[in-house]
Structures are given as structure tokens and as C-alpha cells.
Design an enzyme around this catalytic site. Sequence first.
Site: not given
Length: 257
Positions: A30, A42, A129, A140, A162, A165, A203-204, A228
Site C-alpha cells: 500500500a 489494512r 491480491h 461462471c 453477470c 449467467c 509493505t509491512s 518502508n
Amino acid sequence: MSEEPITQSSLEEIASWLRAAGRVVALTGAGVSTESGIPDFRGPQGVWTKNPRAERLSSLQHYLADKELRIEAWRARLAHPAWAATPNAGHRALAELERKGKLTTLVTQNIDGLHQLAGTSAGAIIEIHGTMREVVCMDCGERADMNRALDRVRSGEEDPDCRTCGGILKSATISFGQSLIAEDLERARIAAESCDVFIAAGTSLTVYPVAHLPNAALSAGARLVILNNEPTPYDRLADAVVNEPLAKVLPRLAALA
Ligand SMILES: [Zn+2]
């Protein structure tokens, strides 16, 4: 928290590792996108951390069971800051490292698609992710452009289904309660085990199984560089730790590499 100022010599040393490296792998979180105006969902100050209702929106079980929650989720998708966001200097620097023939794989925990907008090639990126720029049918499995689904929401459909379907559509991201894609994880692990330098940026390193990747790289003999704004569990094992804004550090590294 260490507050050692960034020094040209430490960046020069990291850059010398990049110059000598055949293969560099980056893992981004993030922190790479916060300077593009996308909040960390998060983290300690994250949107979800402060609002449990928002976290429910990202639970697969609740999403499938609760139409009201899906309606809320579509409204949240329409309002997501990523639609107005543009890549920042950190994203562009990682794209430059790929153009220089250094960066071979970019594993990202981000779902915003900003790395591709900055020029990182589709073949080099692993969106571990998933992506918010596509929808997937939970019945589907068909995937489609998120923009078309959002257009339907704008024209009054509260919970677009969708077209093929009639199944429930969801953004093509990994929700809570959903497993990561096994092939993506395997590609990321192989990349980590075959690189010379592993860069963890923004990133942590606390969300597993992605947080195992630096260990895989270290075990295979790679150097670990952590960029970081706060400490990570890997700092003691890293060859270099830089706690400075990524949009400053990454361009300087890319220029020196
Ligand atoms: Zn379907």
C-alpha cells in the site's frame, strides 16, 4: 523506529547491488500508492481498521449472502479513490528499473493497477491480491471490464449481475475468505528464489503468505532491501533498510542503477 537519515552513500551501495544484479524482484504494498492518494486499507490507520463495517464489505461470505452489502460494495467501488489516481514517481521508477533490464518480476499486493499505468509490463507483474479494474462472476468465472459494470451502477442497477449467467459479480480482487491464486503464488515464489536482489517497498511484510517471499529470497542467497516508512519484521535480516518516502527513494535508486 530507526530514524537514520537517507544518505547518498547508502543509496549508492544499494544501487551498486542493483547494477551487479542479473535479476531484481520487487514486492510492493500500500505504501507505494499512498502518494497517489490511495489510502492504506489494512494498516494501523487504515480504512478497514477504523471501520469494521468496511471490512465486512470485503468478506466473501457476507458479500455472497447479503444483497444490501453488495449494493453498498458497488457504491464503494464507484467512489474508490483509485479511479482518479495517477501513478507517482515510485511507480514510474519501478517501470524504469524494468526498462533498464533489471527488474524481472514485480509482485504487488495492490489492486489499483497503477504499476501497469506507470509502464510496468503485464508479463512482469503479479497482482497477488487481484485487480479492482476487472469484475469476475462468482458462478461462471467470466471476467469483464470493471468500467462497464460501474456504468450499469451509474445508470441505476444497484447490484449488476453477470450478463452471461445471471450470477453475482464481484471485483476481481482476493476477498477475505478467498484463497490466493496458486499459480500466482508459485510464480512469485520461484521469482524470489531466483533473484539477486529482492526489494520490499511500501509493505509491512505482515500479510501472509506474501510475507514469506523475502525469506525465500534470503534463503536462496539474494540481498534484501527494505524501503518502508515503518519497521517491518524483516528489518534485522535485511542488507539495507531505508525509512524514507518511496516517491523520493525509488527514483534515485532507478537513476543510479
Ligand atoms: Zn456468470
